[in-house]
Design a protein around this motif. Sequence first.
Motif: not given
Length: 740
Positions: A169-170, A185-187, A189, A242-243, A371
Motif C-alpha cells: 500500500s505504501g 489508490d492502493y487497492w 496493488r 508505487q507499482w 511491489r
Amino acid sequence: MTIDTTAMNSTRRIEGIFRDISAGAVVALVSAAYSLSYAALIFSGPLSGGIAAGITVSLIGAAVGAIAVAVLGSIPVAISGPDTASMAIFSGVSAAIASNAMIAGDADTAIFQVLATMTVTALLTGGALLVFGALHLGAWIRFIPYPVVGGFLAASGWLLCVGAINMMSGDRIDFMAFDQLIGADYWPRLGAGLVFAAVMFIATVRVKSALMVPGLLVLGSLVVHLVLLATGTGIDEAQAGQWLLLPLEKPDLWLPTAMFEPGAVDYALILAESAGIATVVVVTTMAILLNATGLEVSFATDANLDRELRANGVANIVATVAGGLPSSLGVNRSLLNAQAGATGRTAGVASGIFCLGFLFFGGDLVGYVPRPVLGGTLLFLGVSVLVSWLWKTRKRLAMPDYLLILAILVVIVNEGFLAGVVLGVVAACLIFAISYSRVRVIKNDLTRAEYASHVDRPQSEGHALCDHGSQIRILALQGYLFFGTSNRVFEAVRNAIEHPGKEPILVEILDFRLVSGLDSSAVYSFVKLRQLAERHGMFILLTGLSTRIREALRLEGLLQSDDDRLLEFPDLDHGLEWAENVVLAEDRTLMAEAACPFSEWLGRTLGQERLAESLMRYFERLELAPGARLCEEGAEADTIYFVESGRISILLERPDGPPIRLRSMIGHTIVGEVGFYQRAVRTASVAADEAAVVHSLSRSAFERMEADEPALAAACHAMIARVIADRLAFSNAEILALQR
C-alpha cells in the motif's frame, strides 16, 4: 587399455565447480528477491526513504551469511541469509523505533535509528550464537517448549502478512478507519499482490520443487510488466505510482562507525525495544537448530549443531561490521541449492558473491521489480507460517499446547513482544514444572522380600528376611527433585508408613544414585520425613548422595552425627545390609539358629543329619585371618568351600585400583560351586573380611566320595543344587521386581 584417473578426477572437479557456480547463481536470484522483500518490509511507510539503505543491508546480510556458513558450517550445501521469522519480528521492532524517533526528529533520524538498532541486533545475535556454540548448548536450546516456539513463529507469520500489506500500500493501513479505506489508490496493488500470493501458495502445495519459487518470481514480474505495457504505463509512471521499486542508483552503505559519534544514537529507544531484540535472538537461534535438524533428514547427513551455531555467529558478527542484516541458516534456499546441482561449499560462496555483484552492479534492475510481487512473496511466506503453526498443528498438539500458541500470538499482536516474551517465559516454566512433575521420580518401589543386599546369609536368615521383608522398603529415586516431585516422595513414604501391610515399616531406604540434584524447596520434604521417622520410631536411610545434595541437606540441619533416625550410607548395598541386620536383630529365634553347630546346619541342609559327619571326612578345615585370600581370580576352580563362621567377600580385581566387592557371605553358606561344576577358572577372588573358618571340598575328594559313597555324593549334589536354586529364584524375583 589404460585409464587416466588423474584426468578424470580433474574433469569431475571442474564440472563440480561449474555446477556449484550455476547453483549459486540460482540461489542468489532467490536471495536477492527475498532481500528486496525484507528491505521493503522494514523500510516502508515513514521509513520508505531508507529503501536504498534497506536493500544494501539486506543484500550484504545475504552475502555474508551465505559465504560464512558455506565456509564454516557442517553442511556443505547449506545457505544462510536474513530469515523470514526474524525479519518479521525485526520489522515490528523497527516500526516501534521509527514511531518513537519521528516524535523527536525527522524521517532521516528514524532511518538512522533503525539502522543502529539493526547493528545492535546483529551483534547480540552473533555474540549469543558464538557463546551457545562454544558452550556446546546446541542440544540444550531444544528444550524450549514447542508451543512457546510455535507462538513466536506464528506471531512472525502474522507480522509478515501485515507488513506485506503495508508495503504494497505504501503506508501503514488502519483497517478501523473505514473512511480512509474507501477509494484508496492502493487497492489495485493489494489485489495484484493477493492474487500472486494465492498463486504461489497453490503452486507450491501442488508442485514440490524448490525451483518453483524462483520460477514464479520471474513469471510474476513478467506478467506485471506485460500489464503495464498493455495499459501504456511507463516505467517512471509505474515507479511514481508505487507499482515498481525505485532504482538503486548506488549502494547506500551503512557504516556502523557512525554510531560512535556523540549523541548520534538514542540508546534509550533501543533499550525500550529490548524484548523484541531478544526475541529476534531467540527465534534466530531456534530457527538455526530446527532448520539444521530438517536438513539432516533431507540430506541424510549428520549436522554438528554447535558448529552451525558458531558459523552463523561468525556470519552475524561480520554482518555487524559490514553493515548487514542478521542472518540464519535457511531450509528453502539450502534445498534449492542442492536441487540446482550444488555439490560443495563453492555454491554458497558463489551465491554470496553474486549477491554482492547484484548490489554493486545491478542497481538499475531494482527499478524493474514490482511491489505486488515482493508483497505477494512476503504475504505467501506469512500465510505459510500461519498455516504451519495454526492449522497443521491443531491435530498434532494437545489442546492446552495449541491454546498456548494462540495465546502468545494474540498477546504479541495486541500488546507487543515484551508481553509475549513474559507470557512465553512464564508458560515455559509452568510447562516444565507441570510436565516434569508427571515424570516418574520413583524408579523402583521394592521391599526386602524382592531385593536383597549383596550379602549371602545362612538359609535361615534368608528365609526370615523374605518373611519379614515388608519391614524394609526401598525407593530408588531418579531425576531432579523440586517442590512438585519431592512432595510426591514424601506422600509415598507417609502413606506406606501410616497404612502398612502385614507388618509396620521399620526401615525406609531412599536411594539417590540416579538423582541429578534438588532445589531448596525439596529439602523441606526430607525435614518432614525426619519428623515422621521420629514419630513412628523407624529409620530412614539415604544412600548414594552426591556431594551437592549432601551439603544441601546438612544446611537444613539433617544428617547430623548424633541423628539416630535419618542415616546416610555410601550406596544402596551398604544401607540395605544395615537394614537387614536391624530386622534380623528383632528375631530372637535367629540368634539361636546362628549359634547352632556347623555340623548340625550341614546335616539339616543335606536332609539327613547323620550324613554330615560322613561328608566332613572329605573336608579340609581352613582357618583364615582377616584379609587372607581363599582363592585368586584366574585360578582353577577345583574346590567348593563351606563357610562355618566369619565373613568372606567375593572381589573383582582391578589393575588400576582396589578390588570391587561383588558379594559378601556370612557363615553357614557355600561358595565356589558354579566354577567347580563348570570346570572353569575363577572369575573373582575370595578373601576373609574377618577371622573365618572354612571347609574345602576338592575335586579329587569329591570324585573319591562319588566312588566310595555314591549316596552321600548324591545328597551333596542335591544340597548344592538347592542352594543354587534358591539363589536363582531370588535373582529372578529381583529382576521381575525391577521391571515393574
